[in-house]
Design a protein around this motif. Sequence first.
Motif, PDB file in Angstrom:
ATOM      1  N   ILE A 263       0.867  -1.174   0.000  1.00 48.99           N
ATOM      2  CA  ILE A 263       0.000   0.000   0.000  1.00 48.99           C
ATOM      3  C   ILE A 263       0.905   1.226   0.000  1.00 48.99           C
ATOM      4  CG2 ILE A 263      -1.770   1.279   1.258  1.00 48.99           C
ATOM      5  CD1 ILE A 263      -2.572  -1.398   2.575  1.00 48.99           C
ATOM      6  N   LEU A 264       0.724   2.114  -0.976  1.00 44.53           N
ATOM      7  CA  LEU A 264       1.583   3.285  -1.108  1.00 44.53           C
ATOM      8  C   LEU A 264       0.826   4.538  -0.697  1.00 44.53           C
ATOM      9  CD1 LEU A 264       3.296   2.574  -4.539  1.00 44.53           C
ATOM     10  CD2 LEU A 264       3.883   1.726  -2.283  1.00 44.53           C
ATOM     11  N   CYS A 265       1.365   5.243   0.293  1.00 45.98           N
ATOM     12  CA  CYS A 265       0.767   6.490   0.773  1.00 45.98           C
ATOM     13  C   CYS A 265       1.704   7.648   0.482  1.00 45.98           C
ATOM     14  CB  CYS A 265       0.497   6.405   2.281  1.00 45.98           C
ATOM     15  SG  CYS A 265      -0.572   5.023   2.768  1.00 45.98           S
ATOM     16  N   GLU A 266       1.232   8.866   0.789  1.00 47.16           N
ATOM     17  CA  GLU A 266       2.060  10.045   0.529  1.00 47.16           C
ATOM     18  C   GLU A 266       2.819  10.518   1.759  1.00 47.16           C
ATOM     19  OE1 GLU A 266       0.670  12.960  -2.759  1.00 47.16           O
ATOM     20  OE2 GLU A 266      -1.139  12.433  -1.639  1.00 47.16           O
ATOM     21  N   GLY A 267       2.265  10.321   2.943  1.00 46.41           N
ATOM     22  CA  GLY A 267       2.874  10.900   4.141  1.00 46.41           C
ATOM     23  C   GLY A 267       3.161   9.882   5.225  1.00 46.41           C
ATOM     24  N   GLN A 268       4.050  10.291   6.151  1.00 43.44           N
ATOM     25  CA  GLN A 268       4.431   9.391   7.238  1.00 43.44           C
ATOM     26  C   GLN A 268       3.277   9.085   8.178  1.00 43.44           C
ATOM     27  OE1 GLN A 268       7.073  12.341   7.548  1.00 43.44           O
ATOM     28  NE2 GLN A 268       8.918  11.257   6.931  1.00 43.44           N
ATOM     29  N   ILE A 269       2.504  10.098   8.510  1.00 46.88           N
ATOM     30  CA  ILE A 269       1.390   9.857   9.435  1.00 46.88           C
ATOM     31  C   ILE A 269       0.338   8.964   8.786  1.00 46.88           C
ATOM     32  CG2 ILE A 269      -0.536  10.972  10.633  1.00 46.88           C
ATOM     33  CD1 ILE A 269       1.327  13.194  11.419  1.00 46.88           C
ATOM     34  N   ASP A 270       0.146   9.106   7.472  1.00 49.00           N
ATOM     35  CA  ASP A 270      -0.760   8.189   6.760  1.00 49.00           C
ATOM     36  C   ASP A 270      -0.284   6.744   6.940  1.00 49.00           C
ATOM     37  OD1 ASP A 270      -2.358  10.240   5.763  1.00 49.00           O
ATOM     38  OD2 ASP A 270      -1.140  10.472   3.957  1.00 49.00           O
ATOM     39  N   GLY A 280      -0.549  -3.418   7.547  1.00 47.82           N
ATOM     40  CA  GLY A 280       0.880  -3.415   7.815  1.00 47.82           C
ATOM     41  C   GLY A 280       1.782  -3.350   6.614  1.00 47.82           C
ATOM     42  N   SER A 281       1.233  -3.355   5.399  1.00 42.55           N
ATOM     43  CA  SER A 281       2.083  -3.301   4.198  1.00 42.55           C
ATOM     44  C   SER A 281       2.194  -1.894   3.635  1.00 42.55           C
ATOM     45  CB  SER A 281       1.537  -4.243   3.118  1.00 42.55           C
ATOM     46  OG  SER A 281       0.253  -3.826   2.690  1.00 42.55           O
ATOM     47  N   ALA A 282       1.808  -0.881   4.422  1.00 42.35           N
ATOM     48  CA  ALA A 282       1.830   0.503   3.939  1.00 42.35           C
ATOM     49  C   ALA A 282       3.218   1.106   4.046  1.00 42.35           C
ATOM     50  CB  ALA A 282       0.833   1.354   4.727  1.00 42.35           C
ATOM     51  N   VAL A 283       3.613   1.845   3.009  1.00 37.50           N
ATOM     52  CA  VAL A 283       4.888   2.570   2.976  1.00 37.50           C
ATOM     53  C   VAL A 283       4.669   3.898   2.265  1.00 37.50           C
ATOM     54  CG1 VAL A 283       6.348   0.499   2.981  1.00 37.50           C
ATOM     55  CG2 VAL A 283       5.583   1.466   0.798  1.00 37.50           C
ATOM     56  N   ALA A 284       5.692   4.758   2.322  1.00 39.15           N
ATOM     57  CA  ALA A 284       5.633   6.038   1.614  1.00 39.15           C
ATOM     58  C   ALA A 284       7.023   6.378   1.122  1.00 39.15           C
ATOM     59  CB  ALA A 284       5.105   7.143   2.529  1.00 39.15           C
ATOM     60  N   SER A 285       7.087   7.220   0.088  1.00 41.46           N
ATOM     61  CA  SER A 285       8.394   7.708  -0.341  1.00 41.46           C
ATOM     62  C   SER A 285       8.870   8.738   0.670  1.00 41.46           C
ATOM     63  CB  SER A 285       8.308   8.319  -1.739  1.00 41.46           C
ATOM     64  OG  SER A 285       7.513   9.486  -1.714  1.00 41.46           O
ATOM     65  N   GLN A 286      10.142   9.099   0.571  1.00 42.36           N
ATOM     66  CA  GLN A 286      10.722   9.970   1.585  1.00 42.36           C
ATOM     67  C   GLN A 286      11.047  11.336   0.996  1.00 42.36           C
ATOM     68  OE1 GLN A 286      10.839   9.219   4.923  1.00 42.36           O
ATOM     69  NE2 GLN A 286      11.204  11.416   4.863  1.00 42.36           N
ATOM     70  N   VAL A 308      -2.636   4.956  -2.737  1.00 44.78           N
ATOM     71  CA  VAL A 308      -3.689   5.686  -2.018  1.00 44.78           C
ATOM     72  C   VAL A 308      -3.163   7.093  -1.742  1.00 44.78           C
ATOM     73  CG1 VAL A 308      -5.402   5.545  -0.183  1.00 44.78           C
ATOM     74  CG2 VAL A 308      -4.177   3.492  -0.878  1.00 44.78           C
ATOM     75  N   PHE A 309      -3.292   7.969  -2.735  1.00 42.52           N
ATOM     76  CA  PHE A 309      -2.820   9.339  -2.592  1.00 42.52           C
ATOM     77  C   PHE A 309      -3.997  10.273  -2.327  1.00 42.52           C
ATOM     78  CE2 PHE A 309       1.300   8.881  -5.331  1.00 42.52           C
ATOM     79  CZ  PHE A 309       1.799   8.003  -4.381  1.00 42.52           C
ATOM     80  N   ASP A 310      -3.673  11.530  -2.040  1.00 46.35           N
ATOM     81  CA  ASP A 310      -4.725  12.523  -1.814  1.00 46.35           C
ATOM     82  C   ASP A 310      -5.599  12.628  -3.063  1.00 46.35           C
ATOM     83  OD1 ASP A 310      -3.623  12.928   0.630  1.00 46.35           O
ATOM     84  OD2 ASP A 310      -2.674  14.849   0.153  1.00 46.35           O
ATOM     85  N   PRO A 311      -6.908  12.893  -2.889  1.00 47.62           N
ATOM     86  CA  PRO A 311      -7.829  12.858  -4.037  1.00 47.62           C
ATOM     87  C   PRO A 311      -7.854  14.139  -4.872  1.00 47.62           C
ATOM     88  CG  PRO A 311      -9.047  13.219  -2.006  1.00 47.62           C
ATOM     89  CD  PRO A 311      -7.614  13.017  -1.604  1.00 47.62           C
ATOM     90  N   ASP A 312      -7.003  15.135  -4.555  1.00 45.16           N
ATOM     91  CA  ASP A 312      -7.001  16.352  -5.376  1.00 45.16           C
ATOM     92  C   ASP A 312      -6.276  16.092  -6.699  1.00 45.16           C
ATOM     93  OD1 ASP A 312      -4.355  16.185  -4.614  1.00 45.16           O
ATOM     94  OD2 ASP A 312      -4.402  17.949  -3.313  1.00 45.16           O
ATOM     95  N   ARG A 313      -6.267  17.103  -7.558  1.00 44.97           N
ATOM     96  CA  ARG A 313      -5.692  16.910  -8.897  1.00 44.97           C
ATOM     97  C   ARG A 313      -4.204  16.571  -8.819  1.00 44.97           C
ATOM     98  NH1 ARG A 313      -7.068  20.249 -14.351  1.00 44.97           N
ATOM     99  NH2 ARG A 313      -5.469  19.335 -15.699  1.00 44.97           N
TER     100      ARG A 313
END
Length: 623
Positions: A263-270, A280-286, A308-313
């Motif tokens: 699971i790919l997120c944008e932020g650390q808190i996400d 438990g498989s969630a990570v994000a770029s740095q 799973v990124f933010d839904p804005d453009r």
Amino acid sequence: MAKTIPKRVLEDIRFRNDIADVIGSYINLQRAGSNFKALCPFHKEKTPSFHVNAQRQIFHCFGCGAGGDVFKFVMQYEGLDFMGAIRMLASRAGVAIEMEEGEGHSDRQKLFEIHAEIARFYEKCLAELPGAEAARAYLKKRELDVDGAKPFRIGHAPDRWDSCVQWAAKHKVDLDLMEKSGLVIRSERPSADRTHHDRFRNRVMFPIFDEQSRVIGFSGRALAEGEPAKYVNSPETPIFQKGRVLYALHAARRAMVDSREAILCEGQIDVIRCHIAGFGSAVASQGTAFTEDHARMLRRYADSVVIVFDPDRAGQDAAVRSARIFLEAGLSVRVAALPAGEDPDLHIRKHGADGFAGVLRRAESVVAFQMRTLGGRDGAAGEAGMRRIIAAVLETVGGVHDPILRESLIQEIGRAFPAVNIAALYEEFRLQRSRAIRRGGEQPPDAGKPAPQDEVPREEKELCRHLSHLGEAPDLAGLVKQYLPAEMLTHPFSRTFVETVLQGAVSGRKTANPAFADDPPGLQAFAAEVQMAPSLTRGIRTGKNHVLSIEFTRSDAVKGLILKLWKTKFEAERAELQSSMAGRELTASEQERWRQVIYDIRAMRDWEEGRRIIEIELAGGAE
């Protein structure tokens, strides 16, 4: 002085950790004759292709190519470096790790130690300092409880400019090394009493870990209003390259292996919120866009990703850009859509783990996501809008190397635009790829596959297979050593394998199961593959009206391979001479060599005649 582990200690650790016992403690092994087999823990499969050879103390998967010795298995399964695997297996076997004096203690190791200590310092500040109340209030507001976030070791950088500087003075750490770590910065106007100041001040600190769970950097979130940068990250250092780091991968890799999905997120808190909620498989770029290195890292653990990124453009465009990178790396990609104004952290807090699980279940293919989001933007209506959308989506598909996945995605585009003939889509795809190649930009769809010259040549691989049975045919070592110089082997894997086996034979070891370091990378897997390959002492020969099954000795087979390799060498020399003939007349000596090479090529059909030619060549002269 730095210390190293003696080779005898490594061999003792290897000897005391039977590979079948070690691997059997992780996965269910089933006996298959004298070996064992299982479903591979490194890729998804239904039929066991993962084999363990207890006699040779190696493993190999015929599905994904993973292979090596007991150290390599632990490194891959646990996500450890070589030293980490040594420590784990030494502890398991009760072997004391003895060290010998080596070269000077590297700055790299010192940087790991400094980051580990500073992470503990920041944790202690968050827990104990009255001045960290704002940090504790911020975490409480974000509903990040201490216990749930404990694996991520969140801390607090005090509201002063010299916390790390004072720590360095107390622990007698040179400030130049602290500057190299990125934790302090050289002052623009240094004075006698202050040459450096802290990079992080009054921030919530998120340690950044490598795959071996070592702290290698930090990301600090500002607490004070008006700070020019909401987040400040460590700069690139000898141990931290942001393009090669995924936040929380150290905590996510086991869940990825189990689910084969990231699971790919944008932020650390996400990411932290996902882990607390059970994803438990969630990570994000740095602090950077996802890169090809990130994709290669994920491929070691997963077969697919859900973005799973933010839904804005901006988030939608970033999702498509990231998806293209992962598709090119051979990963399947889906994109999950969150409600407007929500990120994974907020969505889980509002709707719980079940709500977020539903978002992941409804994730759609990247082409469906791209068509839907582009279709909702200005200028999407009409024939011109349709053409722009199709062109953009085909560009995404263009990077896919897997022909089956590529076909599936193009068919999906066709279903979304039923008015467009599917043949026209394929033609447009072909034209796009041709234009991209002519521009020198994107590569053709199969460009990511290894070129044939990058693969170990068949004859070289067969030679290695025979040499792996040196105990059955000890004469092979002398045969190869006498008639085949190692430099004639064109691939580093086969060359290193043959050199190592021959060195072992000279030292009196009658087995072709030496301990291969994984240098160059992939050597261990190659060595495991050739050592576990079926026996090559039976073949078929076709007659005029029938097929005969024939037996041959390993010695005969190796002689044949030696002749083939020499023939290849002579043919390359003939081609080079022929190329010279196109531009000029050959000298008398070149003409003589041309005639000799033609004769030598024909002579490589028979061992006795070929052997004589080889001996002359190795002697450097002619009769």
